[in-house]
Design an enzyme around this catalytic site. Structure first.
Site, PDB file in Angstrom:
ATOM      1  N   ALA A  64       5.930  -7.728  -3.764  1.00 43.48           N
ATOM      2  CA  ALA A  64       5.849  -7.822  -2.306  1.00 43.48           C
ATOM      3  C   ALA A  64       5.373  -9.202  -1.893  1.00 43.48           C
ATOM      4  O   ALA A  64       4.800  -9.936  -2.705  1.00 43.48           O
ATOM      5  CB  ALA A  64       4.864  -6.769  -1.773  1.00 43.48           C
ATOM      6  N   TYR A 129       2.339  -8.724   8.194  1.00 45.15           N
ATOM      7  CA  TYR A 129       2.420  -8.118   6.852  1.00 45.15           C
ATOM      8  C   TYR A 129       2.630  -6.605   6.967  1.00 45.15           C
ATOM      9  O   TYR A 129       3.567  -6.050   6.386  1.00 45.15           O
ATOM     10  CB  TYR A 129       1.151  -8.436   6.051  1.00 45.15           C
ATOM     11  CG  TYR A 129       0.987  -7.611   4.798  1.00 45.15           C
ATOM     12  CD1 TYR A 129       1.777  -7.851   3.673  1.00 45.15           C
ATOM     13  CD2 TYR A 129       0.048  -6.575   4.733  1.00 45.15           C
ATOM     14  CE1 TYR A 129       1.633  -7.083   2.520  1.00 45.15           C
ATOM     15  CE2 TYR A 129      -0.100  -5.811   3.588  1.00 45.15           C
ATOM     16  CZ  TYR A 129       0.688  -6.067   2.482  1.00 45.15           C
ATOM     17  OH  TYR A 129       0.547  -5.293   1.359  1.00 45.15           O
ATOM     18  N   TRP A 154      -6.456  -2.197  -0.530  1.00 46.66           N
ATOM     19  CA  TRP A 154      -7.566  -2.982  -1.105  1.00 46.66           C
ATOM     20  C   TRP A 154      -7.453  -3.051  -2.640  1.00 46.66           C
ATOM     21  O   TRP A 154      -8.388  -2.687  -3.357  1.00 46.66           O
ATOM     22  CB  TRP A 154      -8.908  -2.377  -0.699  1.00 46.66           C
ATOM     23  CG  TRP A 154      -9.222  -2.388   0.770  1.00 46.66           C
ATOM     24  CD1 TRP A 154      -8.342  -2.434   1.816  1.00 46.66           C
ATOM     25  CD2 TRP A 154     -10.527  -2.348   1.378  1.00 46.66           C
ATOM     26  NE1 TRP A 154      -9.017  -2.427   3.016  1.00 46.66           N
ATOM     27  CE2 TRP A 154     -10.366  -2.371   2.766  1.00 46.66           C
ATOM     28  CE3 TRP A 154     -11.820  -2.281   0.851  1.00 46.66           C
ATOM     29  CZ2 TRP A 154     -11.445  -2.346   3.661  1.00 46.66           C
ATOM     30  CZ3 TRP A 154     -12.884  -2.241   1.749  1.00 46.66           C
ATOM     31  CH2 TRP A 154     -12.697  -2.280   3.132  1.00 46.66           C
TER      32      TRP A 154
HETATM   33  N1  LIG Z   1      -3.153  -6.377  -2.951  1.00 46.76           N
HETATM   34  C1  LIG Z   1      -3.579  -5.473  -2.065  1.00 46.76           C
HETATM   35  O1  LIG Z   1      -4.743  -5.462  -1.662  1.00 46.76           O
HETATM   36  C2  LIG Z   1      -2.632  -4.416  -1.545  1.00 46.76           C
HETATM   37  C3  LIG Z   1      -3.081  -3.529  -0.555  1.00 46.76           C
HETATM   38  C4  LIG Z   1      -2.217  -2.547  -0.075  1.00 46.76           C
HETATM   39  C5  LIG Z   1      -0.940  -2.451  -0.591  1.00 46.76           C
HETATM   40  N2  LIG Z   1      -0.518  -3.332  -1.539  1.00 46.76           N
HETATM   41  C6  LIG Z   1       0.854  -3.222  -2.020  1.00 46.76           C
HETATM   42  O2  LIG Z   1       0.799  -2.881  -3.393  1.00 46.76           O
HETATM   43  C7  LIG Z   1       1.879  -3.508  -4.087  1.00 46.76           C
HETATM   44  C8  LIG Z   1       1.348  -4.294  -5.258  1.00 46.76           C
HETATM   45  O3  LIG Z   1       0.479  -5.318  -4.795  1.00 46.76           O
HETATM   46  P1  LIG Z   1      -0.193  -6.376  -5.799  1.00 46.76           P
HETATM   47  O4  LIG Z   1      -1.615  -6.500  -5.406  1.00 46.76           O
HETATM   48  O5  LIG Z   1       0.175  -6.044  -7.196  1.00 46.76           O
HETATM   49  O6  LIG Z   1       0.563  -7.708  -5.341  1.00 46.76           O
HETATM   50  P2  LIG Z   1       0.437  -9.170  -5.951  1.00 46.76           P
HETATM   51  O7  LIG Z   1      -0.573  -9.206  -7.051  1.00 46.76           O
HETATM   52  O8  LIG Z   1       0.305 -10.111  -4.813  1.00 46.76           O
HETATM   53  O9  LIG Z   1       1.858  -9.379  -6.654  1.00 46.76           O
HETATM   54  C9  LIG Z   1       3.020  -9.554  -5.885  1.00 46.76           C
HETATM   55  C10 LIG Z   1       4.217  -9.477  -6.806  1.00 46.76           C
HETATM   56  O10 LIG Z   1       5.391  -9.725  -6.025  1.00 46.76           O
HETATM   57  C11 LIG Z   1       6.182 -10.683  -6.685  1.00 46.76           C
HETATM   58  N3  LIG Z   1       6.948 -11.484  -5.740  1.00 46.76           N
HETATM   59  C12 LIG Z   1       6.552 -11.978  -4.541  1.00 46.76           C
HETATM   60  N4  LIG Z   1       7.543 -12.695  -4.007  1.00 46.76           N
HETATM   61  C13 LIG Z   1       8.578 -12.640  -4.875  1.00 46.76           C
HETATM   62  C14 LIG Z   1       9.897 -13.190  -4.882  1.00 46.76           C
HETATM   63  N5  LIG Z   1      10.363 -13.946  -3.883  1.00 46.76           N
HETATM   64  N6  LIG Z   1      10.686 -12.924  -5.939  1.00 46.76           N
HETATM   65  C15 LIG Z   1      10.247 -12.176  -6.983  1.00 46.76           C
HETATM   66  N7  LIG Z   1       9.019 -11.643  -7.023  1.00 46.76           N
HETATM   67  C16 LIG Z   1       8.204 -11.874  -5.984  1.00 46.76           C
HETATM   68  C17 LIG Z   1       5.183 -11.554  -7.430  1.00 46.76           C
HETATM   69  O11 LIG Z   1       5.857 -12.267  -8.421  1.00 46.76           O
HETATM   70  P3  LIG Z   1       5.179 -13.440  -9.298  1.00 46.76           P
HETATM   71  O12 LIG Z   1       4.415 -12.752 -10.354  1.00 46.76           O
HETATM   72  O13 LIG Z   1       6.341 -14.205  -9.815  1.00 46.76           O
HETATM   73  O14 LIG Z   1       4.326 -14.242  -8.351  1.00 46.76           O
HETATM   74  C18 LIG Z   1       4.209 -10.512  -7.946  1.00 46.76           C
HETATM   75  O15 LIG Z   1       4.706  -9.920  -9.131  1.00 46.76           O
HETATM   76  C19 LIG Z   1       2.632  -4.325  -3.025  1.00 46.76           C
HETATM   77  O16 LIG Z   1       3.692  -3.553  -2.531  1.00 46.76           O
HETATM   78  C20 LIG Z   1       1.612  -4.528  -1.933  1.00 46.76           C
HETATM   79  O17 LIG Z   1       2.234  -4.713  -0.661  1.00 46.76           O
HETATM   80  C21 LIG Z   1      -1.341  -4.301  -2.041  1.00 46.76           C
END
Ligand SMILES: NC(=O)c1ccc[n+]([C@@H]2O[C@H](COP(=O)([O-])OP(=O)(O)OC[C@H]3O[C@@H](n4cnc5c(N)ncnc54)[C@H](OP(=O)(O)O)[C@@H]3O)[C@@H](O)[C@H]2O)c1
Length: 298
Positions: A64, A129, A154
């Site tokens: 994402a 977002y 979170w």
């Molecule tokens: N982080 C939070 O606090 C949070 C809260 C609520 C919901 N969520 C949701 O939970 C899910 C997982 O979040 P997370 O924390 O694991 O996110 P994250 O650590 O920010 O990782 C984002 C991922 O998306 C990939 N990505 C982003 N842009 C891309 C592109 N243009 N092409 C290919 N890959 C791309 C990144 O690839 P790279 O490895 O190459 O950078 C990475 O693997 C997401 O859907 C997020 O919206 C997260």
């Protein structure tokens, strides 16, 4: 399951992607990972072709655009990844006759309630977002009836950039920190999300489109706190392990302005996923202890 089940995992270095990459193979999935640089989520034709070529039974998309503040200045980029790519991935999964598991966020809600949000509560994102993720939910549901949308919140892990890692860094750099105490949510850990996702994927693979297993679910740790409460718990748990821990002073959101507004209250009710899948994540405080053990061993 009898024999390996083919899964496509989108993303490699994200917090949830990394945890899934560790968990899925051990649970008997044969995983094809599609990630940058070979598979960018802005190149949808190539991504779609790669998903179909992998002949998956399930496609899992934790990738994402997650930069909440930057999204305010880059709405096109946020929508391209969070809506358009999510929808295309779900459509490709449908063409491959695969189920799709899509991650979403508590930020689809406005945060004006004072009781935990259930899945059917009215959404109302207050930032780009959250709005782009909500548009992604709609696109995924429209593209593939065999979808599981997991709203989480979170997210922290030993890997990647997150609040927990930031607090540990600040504890080493500063004598004290100030953290907002008027936003309530549930710190949730990538390892727990991955373990739950494996169970969901196992159930989704064999389920028909009309099954109760499909739809939107809330998946967060038990309990809730404020960012300040979370920071204090991090400092205490770090100190208990011989690490750094500094005083945490409570401030208000008004004292810590950010580009994007965030919901003041985004506790999610997790009764539905418990009823349908029997899944209940640990309490956030227990999960924090486990995660810190992992970080401090590293
Ligand atoms: N982080 C939070 O606090 C949070 C809260 C609520 C919901 N969520 C949701 O939970 C899910 C997982 O979040 P997370 O924390 O694991 O996110 P994250 O650590 O920010 O990782 C984002 C991922 O998306 C990939 N990505 C982003 N842009 C891309 C592109 N243009 N092409 C290919 N890959 C791309 C990144 O690839 P790279 O490895 O190459 O950078 C990475 O693997 C997401 O859907 C997020 O919206 C997260």
């Amino acid at each position: 399951m009898s024999g390996p089940v083919r899964a496509v995992l989108i993303g490699a270095k994200g917090q949830v992607a990394l945890s899934l990459a560790r968990t899925l193979p051990a649970a008997g999935f044969e995983v094809t990972t599609l990630a940058r640089p070979a598979h960018d989520l802005t190149r949808l034709d190539a991504l779609t072709a790669a998903i179909i070529a992998a002949r998956p039974a399930v496609v899992i998309n934790p990738a994402a655009y997650t930069a909440v503040d930057r999204a305010e200045d880059e709405p096109d980029a946020a929508y391209a990844i969070n809506r358009d790519a999510a929808g295309a991935i779900a459509a490709a999964a449908a063409k491959a006759e695969a189920a799709v598991i899509q991650f979403s966020t508590d930020y689809v809600f406005a945060g004006t309630q004072s009781t935990a949000y259930v899945e059917t509560d009215v959404t109302g994102p207050i930032g780009v977002y959250g709005a782009s993720k909500l548009a992604g939910e709609v696109a995924v549901a429209a593209a593939n009836p065999r979808h599981v949308i997991l709203r989480t919140a979170w997210v922290c892990s030993a890997d990647g950039a997150n609040f927990l890692k930031t607090m540990m860094r600040l504890a080493a750099e500063r004598p004290e920190v100030k953290v907002v105490d008027d936003q309530v949510g549930s710190p949730t850990f990538a390892a727990d999300l991955a373990a739950a996702t494996v169970r969901i994927a196992q159930a989704a693979v064999g389920a028909a489109a009309v099954a109760a297993q499909f739809g939107t679910f809330h998946l967060v740790s038990q309990g809730s706190t404020t960012w300040c409460g979370f920071a204090r718990a991090i400092m205490a748990a770090s100190k208990a392990r011989g690490g750094q821990g500094v005083p945490v002073h409570a401030i208000t959101t008004a004292e810590f302005p950010t580009k994007a507004r965030r919901p003041a209250y985004s506790k999610l009710d997790t009764g539905k996923i418990k009823r349908v899948y029997g899944i209940e994540l640990p309490h956030w405080q227990a999960a924090l202890e486990t995660c810190l053990d992992d970080i401090i061993v590293k």
